[in-house]
Design an enzyme around this catalytic site. Sequence first.
Site, mmCIF file in Angstrom:
data_model
loop_
_atom_site.group_PDB
_atom_site.id
_atom_site.type_symbol
_atom_site.label_atom_id
_atom_site.label_comp_id
_atom_site.label_asym_id
_atom_site.label_seq_id
_atom_site.Cartn_x
_atom_site.Cartn_y
_atom_site.Cartn_z
ATOM 1 N N GLU A 167 0.209 -7.943 8.469
ATOM 2 C CA GLU A 167 0.368 -7.074 8.724
ATOM 3 C C GLU A 167 1.177 -5.702 7.815
ATOM 4 O OE1 GLU A 167 0.265 -2.498 10.680
ATOM 5 O OE2 GLU A 167 -1.367 -4.555 10.654
ATOM 6 N N ARG B 101 -2.415 -7.835 -21.423
ATOM 7 C CA ARG B 101 -3.450 -7.304 -22.367
ATOM 8 C C ARG B 101 -2.425 -6.922 -23.750
ATOM 9 N NH1 ARG B 101 -5.833 -2.612 -22.031
ATOM 10 N NH2 ARG B 101 -7.514 -3.312 -23.675
ATOM 11 N N ASP C 30 -7.178 2.816 -25.896
ATOM 12 C CA ASP C 30 -7.788 2.587 -24.915
ATOM 13 C C ASP C 30 -7.367 3.677 -24.114
ATOM 14 O OD1 ASP C 30 -8.688 0.686 -24.777
ATOM 15 O OD2 ASP C 30 -6.551 -0.336 -24.177
ATOM 16 N N PRO D 70 0.407 -1.131 -0.144
ATOM 17 C CA PRO D 70 -0.280 0.163 -0.100
ATOM 18 C C PRO D 70 0.920 1.442 -0.175
ATOM 19 C CG PRO D 70 -0.658 -1.474 1.509
ATOM 20 C CD PRO D 70 0.620 -2.135 0.844
#
Length: 247
Positions: A117, A154, A169, A90
């Site tokens: 954690e 992709r 895209d 994160p």
Amino acid sequence: MKIDVLTLFPRMFDGPMGESIIGKAREKNLLELNVSNFRDFSDNKHQAVDDYPYGGGAGMLLKVQPVYDNLQKIAETSPGTKKRIVLLDPAGKRFDQTMAEEFSKEEHLVFICGHYEGYDERIRSFVTDEVSLGDYVLTGGELGAMVMIDATVRLLPEVLGNNVSAQTDSHSTGLLEHPQYTRPAVFKEMEVPAVLMNGNHKLIAEWQLKESLRRTYLRRPDMLEKIELTAEMLKMLEEIKQEASEQ
């Protein structure tokens, strides 16, 4: 491309990584995907992969030894190949389309999926990238890794049936993609814009560019600050702003 994933939950990858575009890429041998459980590399008789943090604190940390030994095994089975080792965290750099394009040029990617954690800090010394899917916390890195793999694979040549699709895209051009339509031309009194059916490719291209600008201006104006707008685009943008003010 070769991709290795280190995880405590390898079965999470069975469905998503075996279906649709990714599944077809594997069938065509455009992608080799290996998922290993780093619990299998624990030197603890109970196969423990986590422990309490030195100095105290909430939760448990992933131990360095199982992850290191798993990485060593990958190095032994793929000698001589340059590896980009991605730690799902994160606190890492936020993943985006530009990073997916960078990853798609690599020969061998390795994703380390965290849990509990956090990590023993020494694990970070073995990686090349620390990446986050977004500004939120998941229960583990598996879902994030699958999203990154999908966005990356992709973009590989021959993976998509139409290679132009990836080039146009949203986010690949710096703008959000323009609206698109297919048959029928009229559905419940909602009509396809006439310009798309007149066969004039110049007018169609101009309409598509303006609508991409409109969608980006209305939904993600921050993206416009990151690209160099041509004189034509600036003129269109002024028209869009005027049209928006009149609504």
